[in-house]
Design an enzyme around this catalytic site. Structure first.
Site, PDB file in Angstrom:
ATOM      1  N   GLY A 104      65.131  24.726 105.413  1.00  0.00           N
ATOM      2  CA  GLY A 104      64.347  25.264 105.083  1.00  0.00           C
ATOM      3  C   GLY A 104      64.140  26.068 103.691  1.00  0.00           C
ATOM      4  O   GLY A 104      63.827  26.367 103.168  1.00  0.00           O
TER       5      GLY A 104
ATOM      6  N   ARG B 125      55.440  23.625 111.305  1.00  0.00           N
ATOM      7  CA  ARG B 125      55.382  22.143 112.299  1.00  0.00           C
ATOM      8  C   ARG B 125      54.731  22.152 113.311  1.00  0.00           C
ATOM      9  O   ARG B 125      54.100  21.179 113.874  1.00  0.00           O
ATOM     10  CB  ARG B 125      56.604  23.015 113.233  1.00  0.00           C
ATOM     11  CG  ARG B 125      57.817  22.519 111.636  1.00  0.00           C
ATOM     12  CD  ARG B 125      59.059  23.346 112.956  1.00  0.00           C
ATOM     13  NE  ARG B 125      60.362  22.945 112.006  1.00  0.00           N
ATOM     14  CZ  ARG B 125      61.563  23.734 112.246  1.00  0.00           C
ATOM     15  NH1 ARG B 125      61.693  23.780 113.078  1.00  0.00           N
ATOM     16  NH2 ARG B 125      63.005  22.585 111.729  1.00  0.00           N
TER      17      ARG B 125
ATOM     18  N   GLY C 181      68.717  21.536 110.025  1.00  0.00           N
ATOM     19  CA  GLY C 181      69.814  20.866 110.414  1.00  0.00           C
ATOM     20  C   GLY C 181      69.156  19.111 110.721  1.00  0.00           C
ATOM     21  O   GLY C 181      70.985  18.484 110.181  1.00  0.00           O
TER      22      GLY C 181
ATOM     23  N   LYS D 204      78.387  26.734 100.806  1.00  0.00           N
ATOM     24  CA  LYS D 204      79.763  26.320 100.133  1.00  0.00           C
ATOM     25  C   LYS D 204      79.543  24.626 100.351  1.00  0.00           C
ATOM     26  O   LYS D 204      79.016  23.696 101.020  1.00  0.00           O
ATOM     27  CB  LYS D 204      79.787  26.671 101.599  1.00  0.00           C
ATOM     28  CG  LYS D 204      80.036  28.039 101.192  1.00  0.00           C
ATOM     29  CD  LYS D 204      80.767  28.750 102.906  1.00  0.00           C
ATOM     30  CE  LYS D 204      81.261  30.252 102.739  1.00  0.00           C
ATOM     31  NZ  LYS D 204      81.566  30.578 103.921  1.00  0.00           N
TER      32      LYS D 204
HETATM   33  C1  3PG Z   1      65.219  24.007 114.036  1.00  0.00           C
HETATM   34  O1  3PG Z   1      64.425  24.997 114.210  1.00  0.00           O
HETATM   35  O2  3PG Z   1      65.908  23.899 113.208  1.00  0.00           O
HETATM   36  C2  3PG Z   1      65.145  23.250 115.397  1.00  0.00           C
HETATM   37  O3  3PG Z   1      64.190  23.581 116.237  1.00  0.00           O
HETATM   38  C3  3PG Z   1      66.886  23.263 116.118  1.00  0.00           C
HETATM   39  O4  3PG Z   1      66.973  24.149 116.344  1.00  0.00           O
HETATM   40  P1  3PG Z   1      68.758  24.597 116.675  1.00  0.00           P
HETATM   41  O5  3PG Z   1      68.871  24.943 115.688  1.00  0.00           O
HETATM   42  O6  3PG Z   1      68.727  26.036 117.297  1.00  0.00           O
HETATM   43  O7  3PG Z   1      69.398  23.583 117.938  1.00  0.00           O
END
Ligand code: 3PG
Ligand code: MG
Length: 392
Positions: A350, A36, A373, A193
């Site tokens: 991830g 990142r 996310g 899931k």
């Molecule tokens: C992540 O690592 O997915 C982003 O930096 C967002 O982090 P968060 O899920 O704590 O908002």
């Protein structure tokens, strides 16, 4: 989609507030994966080249509005300075004066924004305070764009705003993968899931031509079709929902691809004694840990005709050998089709990126997202607040 880029704003002599995502994994005070950080280099470099002073803003972890020393961004400064090839000035607590004292071309990093409760609350007051620190706002944090926080949302409306290079790259890769893709489009989704991926599956069956379902989710679909899945991880209470998804996919013309054969074992561990059987022949005392070779061959044949691939999730328990075999087999095919110029391939999340890295194919995809996310929410068809705020 009408966001500005660094090319549209005059940055000369300006203090440029740049929201980045450097929420990188660390162990014993050392960064263990700097991806990142590496990916924000073009943005910082271009701002400096245009005569601007980048003031980087970021979060680290989830300190919930309190100062948590272990989550200080101070710890990432050495790695970040190395990667940017210039010393980074760290600015803690009360930013104002220190930011005013920055010289042109200096690079600064503010302390973890989430130490302030106003950040996650998307508070107007906190955003206004941040706005006093800069002349221009750049969002380069696609991977945090699913959060409506002061630095990703409210602040974008207070200053001339644009997307950074990484944000631009992420958005155009995703647009090529799901927005206006070349068809046929294949999506591969895995994960434990079905219940956490309902929005994803519903959106994908409207958008893609072939949807491969892998991992624990596939077991739920097999069970929903009346197939015994032994001791496998499966959500039996989701059977009705899974059947609804299969029925809806028929109406949208999306082919759902489930395992045709499976690799089963009695124990969830590396090198557990395993057996390959037909998808409907899982013994009662065994669990499904991977898709079998016939399934892989079929997915490969679909990929041969495909023009676009989007992937979020592995097919099996790739962390435990030999249950990585289906995932790696499919990744090999994606890599060779991409290298041959036959496929646009985009992966994110991830687990997915970990599987791609473990297979050695990280350089062979068209694009690998830095987002977890945010990538998922984008695949679900949701509007990301951080992106919407840039559209003004
Ligand atoms: C992540 O690592 O997915 C982003 O930096 C967002 O982090 P968060 O899920 O704590 O908002
Ligand atoms: Mg996260």
């Amino acid at each position: 989609m009408a966001w500005k880029t660094l090319d549209d704003l005059d940055l000369n002599g300006k203090r440029v507030l740049v929201r980045v995502d450097i929420n990188v994994p660390m162990e014993d005070g050392r960064v263990t994966d700097a991806t990142r950080m590496e990916r924000i280099v073009p943005t910082v470099r271009d701002i400096v080249a245009a005569g601007g002073t980048p003031v980087l803003m970021a979060h680290y972890g989830r300190p919930k509005g309190k100062t948590v020393p272990e989550m200080s961004l101070r710890h990432v400064v050495p790695a970040l300075s190395d990667i940017l090839g210039k010393p980074v000035t760290f600015i803690d607590g009360d930013y104002g004066d220190s930011v005013a004292a920055l010289e042109a071309g200096q690079i600064a990093l503010l302390e973890n924004l989430r130490f302030n409760p106003g950040e996650e609350a998307n508070e107007a007051g906190f955003a206004a305070r941040l706005a006093t620190l800069g002349d221009v706002y750049v969002n380069d944090a696609f991977s945090a764009a699913h959060r409506a926080h002061a630095s990703t949302e409210a602040l974008a409306k207070l200053l001339p705003a644009c997307a950074g290079r990484l944000m631009q790259e992420e958005l155009s890769a995703l647009e090529a993968a799901l927005g206006t893709p070349e068809r046929p489009v294949v999506a591969i989704v895995g994960g434990a899931k079905v219940s956490t991926k309902l929005d994803l599956l519903s959106n994908l069956i409207e958008k893609v031509d072939h949807l491969v379902i892998g991992g624990g989710m596939a077991n739920t679909f097999l069970a929903a079709q009346g197939v015994g899945v032994g001791k496998s991880l499966a959500e039996h209470d989701m059977a009705g929902t899974a059947r609804d998804i299969l029925a809806k996919a028929e109406t949208t013309g999306c082919e759902i691809i489930l395992p045709r054969d499976i690799v089963v074992a009695a124990e969830f561990k590396a090198n557990a004694a395993s057996l390959t059987v037909a998808a409907d022949a899982c013994p009662d005392d065994q669990m499904i840990l991977d898709a079998g070779p016939q399934t892989v061959d079929y997915i490969k044949s679909v990929l041969k005709d495909a023009k676009t691939l989007i992937m979020n999730g592995p097919l099996g328990v790739f962390e435990l050998a030999p249950f990585h075999t289906a995932t790696f087999g499919v990744l090999d095919e994606i890599a060779s089709q991409t290298k041959a110029g036959q496929l646009v391939s985009v992966a994110g999340g991830g687990d997915t990126v970990a599987a791609v890295n473990a297979s050695g194919h990280e350089a062979d995809f068209t694009y690998i997202s830095t987002a977890g996310g945010a990538f998922l929410e984008w695949m679900e068809g949701k509007t990301l607040p951080g992106v919407a705020a840039l559209e003004g």
